[in-house]
Motif scaffolding. Structure first.
Motif, PDB file in Angstrom:
ATOM      1  N   TYR A  70      34.925 -10.334   5.257  1.00  0.00           N
ATOM      2  CA  TYR A  70      34.634 -11.651   4.711  1.00  0.00           C
ATOM      3  C   TYR A  70      35.490 -11.879   3.460  1.00  0.00           C
ATOM      4  N   PRO A  71      35.844 -13.133   3.152  1.00  0.00           N
ATOM      5  CA  PRO A  71      36.759 -13.383   2.024  1.00  0.00           C
ATOM      6  C   PRO A  71      36.326 -12.740   0.713  1.00  0.00           C
ATOM      7  N   PHE A  72      35.029 -12.701   0.455  1.00  0.00           N
ATOM      8  CA  PHE A  72      34.599 -12.181  -0.841  1.00  0.00           C
ATOM      9  C   PHE A  72      34.656 -10.663  -0.898  1.00  0.00           C
ATOM     10  N   GLU A  73      34.583  -9.996   0.256  1.00  0.00           N
ATOM     11  CA  GLU A  73      34.843  -8.555   0.290  1.00  0.00           C
ATOM     12  C   GLU A  73      36.309  -8.290  -0.037  1.00  0.00           C
TER      13      GLU A  73
ATOM     14  N   LEU B 292      32.927 -14.180 -17.936  1.00  0.00           N
ATOM     15  CA  LEU B 292      33.475 -14.471 -16.616  1.00  0.00           C
ATOM     16  C   LEU B 292      33.207 -15.922 -16.250  1.00  0.00           C
ATOM     17  N   ILE B 293      34.231 -16.582 -15.743  1.00  0.00           N
ATOM     18  CA  ILE B 293      34.068 -17.892 -15.121  1.00  0.00           C
ATOM     19  C   ILE B 293      34.462 -17.734 -13.659  1.00  0.00           C
ATOM     20  N   ASP B 294      33.505 -17.999 -12.792  1.00  0.00           N
ATOM     21  CA  ASP B 294      33.678 -17.709 -11.376  1.00  0.00           C
ATOM     22  C   ASP B 294      33.852 -19.006 -10.582  1.00  0.00           C
ATOM     23  N   PHE B 295      35.083 -19.257 -10.167  1.00  0.00           N
ATOM     24  CA  PHE B 295      35.405 -20.406  -9.324  1.00  0.00           C
ATOM     25  C   PHE B 295      35.557 -19.994  -7.860  1.00  0.00           C
ATOM     26  N   SER B 296      35.155 -18.772  -7.498  1.00  0.00           N
ATOM     27  CA  SER B 296      35.515 -18.249  -6.186  1.00  0.00           C
ATOM     28  C   SER B 296      34.586 -18.690  -5.067  1.00  0.00           C
ATOM     29  N   ILE B 297      33.328 -18.940  -5.352  1.00  0.00           N
ATOM     30  CA  ILE B 297      32.363 -19.193  -4.288  1.00  0.00           C
ATOM     31  C   ILE B 297      31.835 -20.621  -4.368  1.00  0.00           C
ATOM     32  N   GLY B 298      31.708 -21.253  -3.214  1.00  0.00           N
ATOM     33  CA  GLY B 298      31.262 -22.648  -3.158  1.00  0.00           C
ATOM     34  C   GLY B 298      29.750 -22.763  -3.151  1.00  0.00           C
TER      35      GLY B 298
ATOM     36  N   CYS C 220      39.088 -16.855  -8.892  1.00  0.00           N
ATOM     37  CA  CYS C 220      39.233 -17.858  -7.832  1.00  0.00           C
ATOM     38  C   CYS C 220      39.444 -17.115  -6.524  1.00  0.00           C
ATOM     39  N   LEU C 221      39.748 -17.821  -5.448  1.00  0.00           N
ATOM     40  CA  LEU C 221      39.852 -17.195  -4.138  1.00  0.00           C
ATOM     41  C   LEU C 221      41.227 -17.457  -3.542  1.00  0.00           C
ATOM     42  N   PRO C 222      41.948 -16.398  -3.164  1.00  0.00           N
ATOM     43  CA  PRO C 222      43.256 -16.617  -2.529  1.00  0.00           C
ATOM     44  C   PRO C 222      43.120 -17.379  -1.212  1.00  0.00           C
ATOM     45  N   GLY C 223      43.986 -18.344  -1.005  1.00  0.00           N
ATOM     46  CA  GLY C 223      43.936 -19.132   0.219  1.00  0.00           C
ATOM     47  C   GLY C 223      44.214 -18.322   1.465  1.00  0.00           C
ATOM     48  N   THR C 224      44.938 -17.231   1.320  1.00  0.00           N
ATOM     49  CA  THR C 224      45.243 -16.403   2.484  1.00  0.00           C
ATOM     50  C   THR C 224      43.994 -15.803   3.106  1.00  0.00           C
ATOM     51  N   TYR C 225      42.912 -15.682   2.324  1.00  0.00           N
ATOM     52  CA  TYR C 225      41.664 -15.134   2.853  1.00  0.00           C
ATOM     53  C   TYR C 225      40.893 -16.160   3.677  1.00  0.00           C
ATOM     54  N   LEU C 226      41.311 -17.402   3.625  1.00  0.00           N
ATOM     55  CA  LEU C 226      40.629 -18.480   4.334  1.00  0.00           C
ATOM     56  C   LEU C 226      41.408 -18.971   5.548  1.00  0.00           C
ATOM     57  N   ALA C 227      42.487 -18.294   5.877  1.00  0.00           N
ATOM     58  CA  ALA C 227      43.364 -18.757   6.960  1.00  0.00           C
ATOM     59  C   ALA C 227      43.952 -17.554   7.684  1.00  0.00           C
ATOM     60  N   ARG C 228      44.640 -17.823   8.777  1.00  0.00           N
ATOM     61  CA  ARG C 228      45.332 -16.799   9.540  1.00  0.00           C
ATOM     62  C   ARG C 228      46.749 -17.283   9.846  1.00  0.00           C
ATOM     63  N   ALA C 229      47.657 -16.326  10.011  1.00  0.00           N
ATOM     64  CA  ALA C 229      48.991 -16.667  10.484  1.00  0.00           C
ATOM     65  C   ALA C 229      48.890 -17.115  11.932  1.00  0.00           C
TER      66      ALA C 229
END
Length: 392
Positions: free
Chosen positions: A11-14, A30-36, A346-355
């Motif tokens: 999962y992206p957060f792992e 800490l300021i956490d912008f990673s999770i919606g 924050c969250l890298p966009g690569t964790y939310l997509a696939r090639a």
């Protein structure tokens, strides 16, 4: 053990936790912008309704839910999407769910058959990872539709042979993470295509009520224009609309035949909504004042983002949702370095997509969730600005 489990990706957060392991940020909060996860206070009418109905702990909940809840949902959806009177029957066309997430996942398990020759489940890319996991565990092959510059896939460019193999199409509008919403004509095309090629159109509209100018178009309106709910399922949630993710409350609306089968599946699964959450949900669907106030809060946060970052990065207010989808170069490096220097996550966009199809639509992006209070968001955005000015 189910062998398909080994095909699931972390999962992206792992992955984010692994990326940041061993990084020692400065002694800043800490300021956490990673999770919606919306962090506005729960509306008072929801809290009061839960307290008032706690006697429901002594009852087994019903999968179909209380009449009052289904009637409240049907009334809200009919107002919101301008549906003809009686188009949504609370008895046949509405099924409560414990948030949209569990329903979006389990619908693929209950209503698709990979052995039928319909071996593909289509999803946008980037995507909510539940779609991919649902496809894999249902025995289907995920087929990724890359989002274009618009922030949505070009559904009209999908080849007929792909539609023919499609068992279910996940559509997310407004989209997580791009924030792009489909237009009415896009929904009309997808409804017609689902019927032409005999697949389920699963419309994830959990961000539909977080918008800034025009309410996003919805699949139920397109179904009404066509005169039928055939092949259409719309998924909605109070987690985003009413900032109560802990209540785990949502619903599925649409095709009566599909919902009858889905209800049977859920009866065995045993995931009925607790009665006190049903009561609170009915109250929330019946009130718009708290939703209007929430939209105003998000508008202030996007205005702050444009003010603080707009001269350094292309910051655009999306059609809906609460994410910034920023182009930063190497998204993983940006995330790691920002955390190391400013203690902002924050969250890298690569964790939310696939090639897919020769491209990777997330690799140069990061997702920033503007879900905290305005002052915290401003502080985090200022730290991002300092980071950009120092390390660009």
């Amino acid at each position: 053990m189910n062998p398909r489990l080994s095909s699931l990706q972390a999962y992206p957060f792992e992955r984010l936790r692994d990326l940041l392991a061993g990084v020692h940020p400065p002694a800043l909060p800490l300021i956490d912008f990673s999770i919606g996860e919306p962090r506005h206070p729960a509306p008072a009418l929801v809290v009061e309704s839960i307290i008032e109905h706690l006697h429901g702990l002594a009852e087994y909940p019903k999968v179909l839910g209380a009449d009052t809840l289904r009637e409240a949902i049907a009334a809200w959806a009919s107002r919101r999407f301008t549906l003809p009177e009686g188009f949504l029957d609370p008895e046949k066309h509405i099924l409560p769910a414990n948030g949209s997430r569990e329903a979006l996942f389990s619908v693929a398990q209950a209503l698709t058959d990979s052995g039928s020759g319909k071996d593909l489940i289509l999803l946008p890319n980037p995507f909510y990872q539940i779609y991919e996991g649902a496809a894999i565990l249902a025995g289907a092959q995920p087929y990724y539709l890359n989002c274009e510059a618009s922030g949505q896939p070009d559904y009209r460019a999908v080849a007929p042979e792909i539609w023919q193999r499609c068992a279910l199409l996940y559509v997310n509008s407004p989209h997580n993470p791009t924030g792009a919403a489909l237009q009415a004509e896009d929904w009309d095309f997808l409804v017609a295509t689902a019927r032409q090629y005999d697949f389920i159109l699963a419309a994830d509209e959990c961000y539909s009520e977080i918008y800034f100018d025009t309410p996003p178009a919805g699949v139920l309106s397109a179904a009404a224009r066509s005169g039928s709910l055939s092949k259409v399922l719309a998924f909605h949630s109070l987690s985003k609309r009413s900032s109560i993710p802990g209540a785990r409350s949502g619903f599925v609306a649409g095709d009566a035949e599909l919902l009858a089968a889905f209800r049977l599946y859920r009866t065995y699964l045993g995931n009925a909504m607790p009665p006190f959450i049903q009561a609170a949900s009915a109250a929330a669907w019946g009130d718009e004042k708290h939703v209007i106030a929430m939209r105003e809060d998000y508008a202030e946060k996007f205005a702050a983002a444009a003010e603080i970052l707009g001269d350094l990065l292309p910051v655009e207010r999306p059609d809906g949702g609460f994410y910034l989808w920023l182009q930063v170069g190497d998204g993983e490096a940006f995330t790691r370095d920002l955390y190391a220097v400013q203690h902002v996550r924050c969250l890298p966009g690569t964790y939310l997509a696939r090639a897919a199809h020769g491209a990777h639509p997330g690799v140069e992006r990061v997702r920033i969730a503007l879900v905290g209070p305005l002052d915290i968001c401003r502080e985090g955005l200022i730290r991002i600005r300092k980071f950009l000015q120092t390390f660009s």
